[in-house]
Design an enzyme around this catalytic site. Structure first.
Site, short mmCIF file in Angstrom:
data_model
loop_
_atom_site.label_atom_id
_atom_site.label_comp_id
_atom_site.label_asym_id
_atom_site.label_seq_id
_atom_site.Cartn_x
_atom_site.Cartn_y
_atom_site.Cartn_z
N LYS A 143 0.83 -1.20 0.00
CA LYS A 143 0.00 0.00 0.00
C LYS A 143 0.87 1.25 0.00
CE LYS A 143 -4.07 -1.97 0.20
NZ LYS A 143 -4.82 -2.19 1.44
N GLU A 156 -6.40 -6.20 20.88
CA GLU A 156 -6.91 -5.09 20.07
C GLU A 156 -8.14 -5.59 19.33
OE1 GLU A 156 -6.51 -2.39 16.20
OE2 GLU A 156 -6.32 -4.57 16.31
N LYS A 214 1.04 4.63 9.22
CA LYS A 214 1.06 3.24 8.77
C LYS A 214 1.70 3.11 7.39
CE LYS A 214 -3.38 2.65 9.52
NZ LYS A 214 -4.76 2.08 9.55
N TYR A 215 1.59 4.18 6.58
CA TYR A 215 2.02 4.08 5.18
C TYR A 215 3.21 4.95 4.84
CZ TYR A 215 -2.74 2.32 5.34
OH TYR A 215 -3.87 1.65 5.70
N ASP A 230 -2.97 -7.26 -0.21
CA ASP A 230 -1.63 -7.29 0.38
C ASP A 230 -1.54 -8.20 1.60
OD1 ASP A 230 -3.40 -5.52 1.64
OD2 ASP A 230 -1.76 -4.34 2.51
N GLN A 286 -0.84 -12.24 10.42
CA GLN A 286 -1.26 -12.23 9.03
C GLN A 286 0.01 -12.05 8.22
OE1 GLN A 286 -3.83 -8.88 9.37
NE2 GLN A 286 -2.16 -7.43 9.23
N ASP A 337 -2.88 -7.76 17.46
CA ASP A 337 -3.67 -7.09 16.44
C ASP A 337 -4.86 -7.98 16.05
OD1 ASP A 337 -3.46 -4.72 14.46
OD2 ASP A 337 -3.73 -6.44 13.10
N ASN A 338 -6.06 -7.41 16.08
CA ASN A 338 -7.26 -8.12 15.63
C ASN A 338 -7.37 -9.57 16.13
OD1 ASN A 338 -8.42 -6.05 14.20
ND2 ASN A 338 -7.38 -6.56 12.29
#
Lengths: 698, 698
Positions: free
Chosen positions: B286, B445, B555-556, B381, B346, B416-417
Site C-alpha cells: 500500500k 486489540e 502506517k504508510y 496485500d 497475518q 492485532d485483531n
C-alpha cells in the site's frame, strides 16, 4: 522461566495446558440459559409447554454461523432441534424454544457450526453483482453443492454427517451443474445456487462445518398439573358442622365435605386442598380468634397437630376414618379432581413424637422442650422439629408419613412454611419421593424473601405461593406478571391466590364483590395455577383487628356456609366462566409468552398471552387478551393500545386498518379491535374483559 | 410406583437421591460472583488489588448466620477470610472484598454457618428486657460461653474448630461464671455475655455451627502491570527518518528511537509499544494514505508482514539488528519501561510461510491463495492464516515466534485483531505461554461487539482496548466508567486510548489542544491502564477524508517529528503530571471502587475513586476526585455535588458543615470542598481538576 524454541514444531505436539472441560469451543456458545447453580440443579420445564433456551454466540471474522438448541430426552435421545435466532442484534444473544412431551430428567445443549452455504451466498451475491471473481465464486459454489450432497464438511476429519436424501442430492448436484454452465449468464448460474429448493435443503440438512457442542445442562420436566391447576381450599370440619340441641358444636366430616365436590368440580377446580386433617393437640390449644385460652367447645387449630389420637399419619376422629378419606379421594377423582393435603411439619406438645422421640426437638437448659418463638412472641402450642437432631430419624418418619398419604391417593402436598425447615432436607426429600412417585406435586407455602422462595422452587418444589396478593397497582401487577413468566419461570412455578385462610389484604376489605371478582380474574388469567379459599364466593372480607386475616378465622372455629347461596354475588358463576376459559385456551395454561399493552388510565390494565400453533395442543395459534378495571368503585372509560406485532395472533389488514376479532369469554359478546380501542368497564357490570382472539380465516 | 412404608425407619437409612456435588448446603450460599461459565474459566484479579465476592445467602427460620468469603492461594492455603455483609437488605445479597498478594492460580469459596452467639444475643436482650425466661436465657448463654471456650459447636460431630487462645478462654469462662451469679441483677449478668471483649472474641474466633463451604471457584491473578500501565506507542521507523540529499527517504531505526526513551520515560510512561518491526512485503504494498499503488519510496504498512528478509521472527533490515533490538530493550529497562511488541498474525504474499507452508492459508478453487476480503472490499496485500488447516503446525510456529521475542526481552504483546482468529487458539496459546512465562502480558486489540471483547478477556487476554474513544457525552462516559469497573472487571481489564494510529474520532478533530488534554485526563484517571500514540503531543487531528483515522497516516509513510517542540501545546507537561499523579495515588492504580457525583451541567463530569487503607499499599486511605469540562470551546461555571458518604475519604465535620481538603494534582492548588461546590473550568486554562483528598488529621 524460558523455554528453548522448538526447531521442528510439527514433530513435537505440545500438551494443551487447558483442561478439556474448560476449553472454549471452536465457535463459542457462552452464558447459556436456563442454567441454575452452574448446572448442578435442573431448571424447571413442563410437559407440553415450550421454554426458551438462550446463549451468547459469536465467532472470529466474518463467516456465517449456525446455532441450534438441542433437547435431549430422559433416554439420552435427541428429541428436538431448533435454530436459534439472534434476539439482541449487536449483543449476539440467540434464542430458541424447545418443548418436552413427557415428564422426566431431560437435558439441553447448544450446537454451533460454521455455515459455509450462508457465507458463500452472502459473498457470491455481492461479488457477482459487482462482476468480481465470477467464475471463482460459481465454481466454489458448485463444489459446496457437491460437498453438501456427500455430507462432507471441511476440514477433513470433522464430525461425520448424514448425507442428504437421494432426492436432495440430485437437487444439489443439478445446481452444481447449472452453476458450471458457462452458456448461461452469471446471474442465472448464481440463481441455481440460491433457489428456494437449494435453500430449503441447506435449512433442513445444513452442511455443518467446525461443528461443536456445549456441555449438556439438566431440565427437570414435570407433569402438566405442576404448571396448570385450579385449587379450591377447604377446612373439612366446617362441612356439615352444626350445633346440637344443647348448642354444642358437632364437627363436620370428610363425608359431608365430599358432598360439595360436585359443586366445586362444576366450577372447574381440579385440585381440592384440605388443610390438616390430623388429630389436634389440647395443650395450649388456641381459642377463637387466636386467643390463648381455648373454650371447651373450641376445636383448635388444625396446624397444632398431634394428640393421643395420633400424629401426622392419623385422621382426626371427628372427621372420620381412613375409609372415609379413601371414599373422599375416590369421589374427587370421579370429578376429575386431585386431592392436596397440607404437610405442616410441626407438633403440638401432645404429638406422639414428643413422647416417643423427644430427641427430635430442642431441649432447653432447664430440660423442657422448646416451643416456637420469635422473641418476644411465643407459640407454646407448637413444638418445632429440630432437623439437626437425629436428621436421619426425622427424615424417615416424615417420609413414612408422606408415603402413607400417597398410598391413600394423595398426589399433591401443600407444604406449610417450608422456609422454616432446612433446604437440604427438602432437596433430598423431594428427590426421594419423586424417584418412586414422580407424579406427586409439592406446593411451597413460603411467604418470605425472594431468595428463599426461588431456591425452594429450584431445589424441587413444583409450585410456589407468590406475592400476588400484595401486588395491587397496575405497574406492580404487570411487572410481577412479567417477572414470574420470564425471569423466574425456570426456578419456580407461581400459584396465584387472591386470599387464603392466612391472608386477607387491606385491598380486599373494601370494594365488595367487585374486588373479589377482579382479583379472581387476574389470578386465573395471569397465572396457569391459581386457587381460592372456600368462602370466597361469599365475599368474606372482614379482618381481625390488627391482622391481615379474616376475623372469626376458620383456623380456630367451625365455619359452616350455606352453599345453596354461593352464587349470591355472582362469583360462583364467574369462577366457573374463568376456569372454563382456562380449559378452552392453551394460552392460559402456560406461563411463558406474556405481553403487556398500554392503556390510557392507571386503573386500566391490559396484557395478552399467546401459544404459537407449533407448541399448541390444538395445533392452532391461541391468543388471549385481558383488560381489567382495577378500581372496584368507579367506572373507567379509556383506551387500550394493542401492540399487534407482539400479540402473536393473525391480524387482518383491511381498508379500516388492522383488525382482530375477539370474543369475551365472560359473556360471549363479540368485538372487533384494532390498534387503539375504546374500553368502558363498570365494576357493577363487569370488572374485566377476558378476550380470546378468533381466527380471522375461519 | 409405590413403595411400602418402612416400619423401622432408623434401621434402614435410604440412599440420598441427590448427587453430592448438586446438594444444597445446610445454610445455602448461591449465585456466587465472580464465576465465569460455571467456574470453568477463572475470573480475573490482580496482585495488590482487592476484588468483590458476592453470594446470595439465607437460611430457614429466624436464627442468625455467619458468611465469610475465603481466598485460597496457589498452594491451596487459606490466605484471607473476610466477613460478608448484606449489601441488599431483603435480597440476601452478601459481599466482601478479598485481595491476593501475588500472581498465580487462586481460588475462592464462601463459608456459611449458624451463629449461635448472635442468635442468643438477640433473643436474650429482648427476653431479659421483657423479664421472660431470665434464668433460662442466662444459663443458655453461660453454656454457650463454655462451648465457645472449648471450640465445641453443635450438633455433636460438626466440623472441628480450633479452640480460642488461653486468654480468650479465660474471658469466656469468666463471663459464664458472671452470668450464673444470681447475686447480680439480670441486666448485669446479661452484660457479661455482651461485653465488647466477649463480642470481639466471637468476632475473630466465632463458634461456627452447621459450618458448610461452597465449592471453590478459580481466580487467575496477574501481576500488577496487567492492570496498571501507561503505554506510549511508536513507529520506530519514523525516529530519525529523513530525506537524503536526493530527496529519498532514509528510514529511522531502533537505535534512533531508543534516544527518545528518556523523554518518554520522563513523562511517566512505563510501556513502550512498537508497531510491527518485521520485514514488509512488496506484493500489493500500500502507498501513502492507503493507496493501492505504492511509490518506490513508500515503506509500506508494517502490518503487511514478511518478505525475503524474513517473517514474524525477523527485524526489518532498515530498523537494525537483533543487537540493536536488545539494546533498545536494555535501555527501556534502564528507564523502567517494558517493551510491548505488536503481534499481527497475518502475512504479506511475500512472507516465508506462504512459500514454506501454503497449507496454512486458504486455497481458492483456482489454486490461488485467498487474500483478506470483506466483500466487496479486497485486501490483496494480506493473506490471512487459516487456523483450521494444520492447526498444530500454525500453533507451534506462532509459539516459536512469541518465545523468540520473549527471549529477546519482550514482556508484553499487543495482539492485532485477535477477534479474527479462533478463540480456541488464543485460549490454549495464552495459557501455554503463561505456563512457562507467567510475566508475559497480552493486550487484545479487538474493536468489535461486546460478547467477543469480553470473552477474549475471559479466556486469557490480560488487557483489552475498549470503546473509550467513542464515548464522548457525560452520561455515556460515566456509564462506561462504571461498566468497566463494576460489571466486567472480572472478565476484562480496560486500556483507555484517546487515539491510536487507526482511530481519530470526529470529536478529536475539533477542539484543538483542549480536547486532547481533556481526553488524556479522562483516560489516565478513569482507567488504571491507558495509552497514547506518539504525536499526541502535537495535536495531530486531521482525518483522511471519509475515514476516522489520521491523514498521511504513519502506517504508510515516515512521520518524523521534532520532539524538541513536543511541549508546544503544554501536552507533554500535562501527560507528565497525569502519570505522576497516577504514580502517587493508589486509587488511580486500581479498577474497582468508582463513584459518580452529580453536577449542575451536562458538560461537567465528576467521579471519584477510592482505596481503603486496608487494601492500600501505603497503608492509608486514598481518594481522588476528577471534575472535567467536556466542552473544549467554552468555559463552564456550575457546581459539583459530592456524595460524601460514598467518597470513602475521611470528612471533617465543623461549624461550616462537612469539609474535605483537596489539592489539585495538576497545579498544586489547594481547595476546601463540601457537599455542594462551585466549579469553573475554562478549557484554555484547564480542562479539569484532578483532586486528591488530603488526610484531615495530619
Amino acid at each position: 522461566m524460558r523455554q528453548a524454541t522448538t526447531k521442528n514444531p510439527a514433530s513435537k505436539p505440545q500438551k494443551n495446558p487447558v483442561a478439556p472441560r474448560a476449553r472454549i469451543t471452536r465457535i463459542p456458545a457462552t452464558e447459556l440459559f436456563p442454567v441454575i447453580e452452574q448446572g448442578l440443579w435442573p431448571a424447571k420445564a413442563t410437559e407440553g409447554e415450550s421454554f426458551p433456551v438462550r446463549a451468547t454466540v459469536f465467532r472470529e471474522g466474518h463467516d456465517a454461523l449456525g446455532v441450534e438448541a438441542v433437547l435431549i430426552d430422559p433416554e439420552g435421545k435427541e428429541h428436538m432441534r431448533a435454530y436459534m435466532q439472534d434476539v439482541a442484534p449487536g449483543l449476539d444473544r440467540y434464542e430458541a424454544w424447545l418443548m418436552p412431551d413427557r415428564p422426566g430428567d431431560w437435558k439441553f445443549r447448544v450446537d454451533t457450526w460454521s455455515n459455509p452455504y450462508a457465507t458463500w451466498s452472502h459473498d457470491a451475491t455481492i461479488k457477482i453483482a459487482a462482476d468480481t471473481d465470477v467464475e471463482l465464486m460459481l465454481e466454489e459454489g458448485a463444489r459446496l453443492m457437491e460437498r453438501a450432497a456427500a455430507g462432507k464438511p471441511l476440514p477433513a476429519g470433522s464430525r461425520k454427517q448424514k448425507a442428504p436424501s437421494k432426492e436432495d442430492q440430485a437437487v444439489l448436484l443439478e445446481a452444481a451443474a447449472l452453476m458450471r454452465d458457462k452458456e448461461s449468464s452469471p446471474q442465472t448460474r448464481l440463481s441455481a445456487g440460491l433457489s428456494s429448493q437449494v435453500r430449503s435443503i441447506f435449512r433442513h440438512s445444513p452442511l455443518r462445518e467446525l461443528w461443536t457442542r456445549t456441555k449438556t445442562f439438566p431440565i427437570k420436566v414435570d407433569r402438566k398439573k405442576a404448571l396448570y391447576s385450579s385449587w379450591y381450599e377447604i377446612f373439612p370440619r366446617s362441612y356439615g358442622a352444626h350445633r346440637d340441641d344443647e348448642g354444642n358444636w358437632i364437627s363436620g366430616t370428610l363425608s359431608e365435605a365430599a358432598k360439595q365436590l360436585p359443586r366445586i368440580s362444576q366450577m372447574g377446580f381440579d385440585v381440592i386442598y384440605l388443610t390438616p386433617i390430623h388429630p389436634i393437640g389440647f395443650t395450649f390449644r388456641k381459642g377463637r380468634n387466636n386467643t390463648l385460652e381455648a373454650g371447651p367447645m373450641d376445636p383448635g387449630s388444625p396446624y397444632g397437630i398431634g394428640s393421643d389420637a395420633g400424629g401426622h399419619d392419623a385422621i382426626h376422629p371427628d372427621l372420620g376414618t381412613f375409609d372415609d378419606f379413601d371414599a373422599f379421594v375416590a369421589q374427587a377423582r370421579e370429578h376429575d379432581m386431585e386431592v392436596a393435603l397440607d404437610l405442616a411439619l410441626q407438633c403440638s406438645p401432645d404429638h406422639p413424637w414428643v413422647k416417643d422421640h423427644p430427641e427430635w426437638f430442642t431441649t432447653r437448659a432447664d430440660g423442657s422442650i422448646a416451643y416456637a418463638e420469635n422473641p418476644p412472641k411465643k407459640y407454646q402450642d407448637i413444638y418445632p422439629l429440630n432437623f439437626d437432631n437425629d436428621p436421619e430419624g426425622i427424615y424417615q418418619a416424615v417420609k413414612d408419613v408422606v408415603l402413607k398419604w400417597i398410598e391413600h391417593g394423595v398426589t399433591i402436598f401443600r407444604v406449610d412454611n417450608p422456609h422454616t425447615k432446612p433446604l437440604s432436607f427438602w432437596q433430598r426429600f423431594l428427590a426421594d419421593i419423586n424417584q418412586t412417585n414422580p407424579e406427586v406435586i409439592f406446593l411451597a407455602e413460603a411467604f418470605t424473601r425472594p431468595a428463599m422462595m426461588r431456591t425452594l422452587g429450584a431445589i424441587g418444589f413444583h409450585q410456589s405461593y407468590t406475592y400476588f396478593a400484595w401486588r395491587t397497582e397496575k405497574d406492580e401487577l404487570l411487572d410481577y406478571f412479567k417477572e414470574v413468566a420470564t425471569e423466574t419461570a425456570h426456578l419456580m412455578r407461581p400459584n396465584f391466590w387472591p386470599t387464603t385462610h392466612d391472608i386477607l389484604t387491606p385491598q380486599m376489605t373494601t370494594g365488595g364483590p367487585a374486588i373479589f371478582a377482579l382479583r379472581a380474574v387476574l389470578a386465573a388469567t395471569a397465572s396457569p395455577s391459581w386457587g381460592i379459599y372456600s368462602g370466597y364466593e361469599f365475599v368474606e372480607n372482614v379482618q381481625r383487628p390488627g391482622f391481615e386475616e379474616q376475623i372469626d378465622n376458620e383456623k380456630y372455629e367451625y365455619r359452616p356456609r350455606n352453599w345453596e347461596q354461593a352464587n349470591q354475588f355472582g362469583l360462583e358463576h364467574l369462577l366457573t366462566l374463568l376456569n372454563s376459559a382456562r380449559d378452552r385456551h392453551p394460552a392460559f395454561q402456560q406461563l411463558h409468552r406474556i405481553q403487556v399493552h398500554e392503556t390510557s388510565d392507571p386503573r386500566l390494565l391490559c396484557f395478552s398471552k399467546h401459544v404459537p400453533a407449533k407448541f399448541s395442543p390444538t395445533g392452532e395459534d391461541d391468543t388471549v387478551i385481558v383488560v381489567a378495571n382495577l378500581d372496584p368503585h368507579n367506572e373507567v372509560i379509556g383506551s387500550a393500545t394493542l401492540d399487534l406485532s407482539k400479540l402473536g395472533a393473525t391480524v387482518a389488514h383491511g381498508s379500516m386498518g388492522s383488525r382482530i376479532n375477539l370474543v369475551d369469554e365472560l359473556d360471549g359478546q363479540e368485538y372487533q379491535w384494532g390498534e387503539h380501542n375504546y374500553v368502558r368497564l363498570n365494576p357493577y357490570e363487569r370488572v374485566a374483559h377476558v378476550f380470546s382472539v378468533r381466527s380471522t380465516e375461519k
